[in-house]
Design a protein around this motif. Sequence first.
Motif, short mmCIF file in Angstrom:
data_model
loop_
_atom_site.label_atom_id
_atom_site.label_comp_id
_atom_site.label_asym_id
_atom_site.label_seq_id
_atom_site.Cartn_x
_atom_site.Cartn_y
_atom_site.Cartn_z
N ASP A 1 31.02 -25.00 7.55
CA ASP A 1 29.58 -25.01 7.79
C ASP A 1 29.08 -26.38 7.34
O ASP A 1 29.20 -26.74 6.18
CB ASP A 1 28.90 -23.90 6.98
N PHE A 2 28.53 -27.13 8.28
CA PHE A 2 28.07 -28.48 7.97
C PHE A 2 26.62 -28.50 7.49
O PHE A 2 26.04 -29.58 7.33
CB PHE A 2 28.29 -29.39 9.17
N GLY A 3 26.03 -27.33 7.27
CA GLY A 3 24.70 -27.25 6.69
C GLY A 3 23.56 -27.55 7.64
O GLY A 3 22.43 -27.72 7.21
N ASP A 4 23.85 -27.61 8.92
CA ASP A 4 22.83 -27.91 9.92
C ASP A 4 23.20 -27.13 11.18
O ASP A 4 24.29 -27.34 11.73
CB ASP A 4 22.81 -29.42 10.19
N ASP A 5 22.31 -26.25 11.62
CA ASP A 5 22.63 -25.41 12.78
C ASP A 5 22.94 -26.22 14.03
O ASP A 5 23.84 -25.87 14.80
CB ASP A 5 21.48 -24.43 13.07
N HIS A 6 22.20 -27.31 14.25
CA HIS A 6 22.44 -28.15 15.43
C HIS A 6 23.84 -28.78 15.36
O HIS A 6 24.58 -28.78 16.35
CB HIS A 6 21.36 -29.22 15.55
N ILE A 7 24.19 -29.31 14.20
CA ILE A 7 25.53 -29.90 14.03
C ILE A 7 26.59 -28.82 14.21
O ILE A 7 27.59 -29.02 14.91
CB ILE A 7 25.68 -30.56 12.64
#
Length: 166
Positions: free
Chosen positions: A151-157
Amino acid sequence: FKDLAQPHWLEKRFFHHLLAHLKATTYDEHDVMDADGTISPERYIKLREIDGGMNPTINMIEIAWDIFLPDEILAHPDIKRLQMLCNRVATFSNDVFSYEKEVIKLGTRFNLVAALEDSRNLTFNEAVHEAVAMINRENEEILERRQELPDFGDDHINDMVEKFVL
């Protein structure tokens, strides 16, 4: 590409990988040979990761999906490993299918199956089996790793990463 891609993608990713690929295609089988004159599978694999042309092809995923992943995402060890595995599966599948043309018709030993035959004293069938087993292991690892994306902490990413590794 100029109209479709961000300048950074074009210059720092695509051109970088394309130039590395083109440079690697100038090497020949003597560049990956052991002292005994057989092709080292380990050196062969490293060279084929570059000269097989898959890195610039993998870059095209971003163009196809109209996504541009930040450099730090592509530098993440999990993403780099998935790219390397994808590269190997495609490149070494090609080696299995092109054996007849490359080895039998053209007389080169610059092929994964031939490198395995020569370096490990395997029969053709044993070398094909080993190459396919390697490809299958790497394919299985892709499937496993795709299920465990960070999980990169950004929904778009995260959405872009999901598309990239689809």
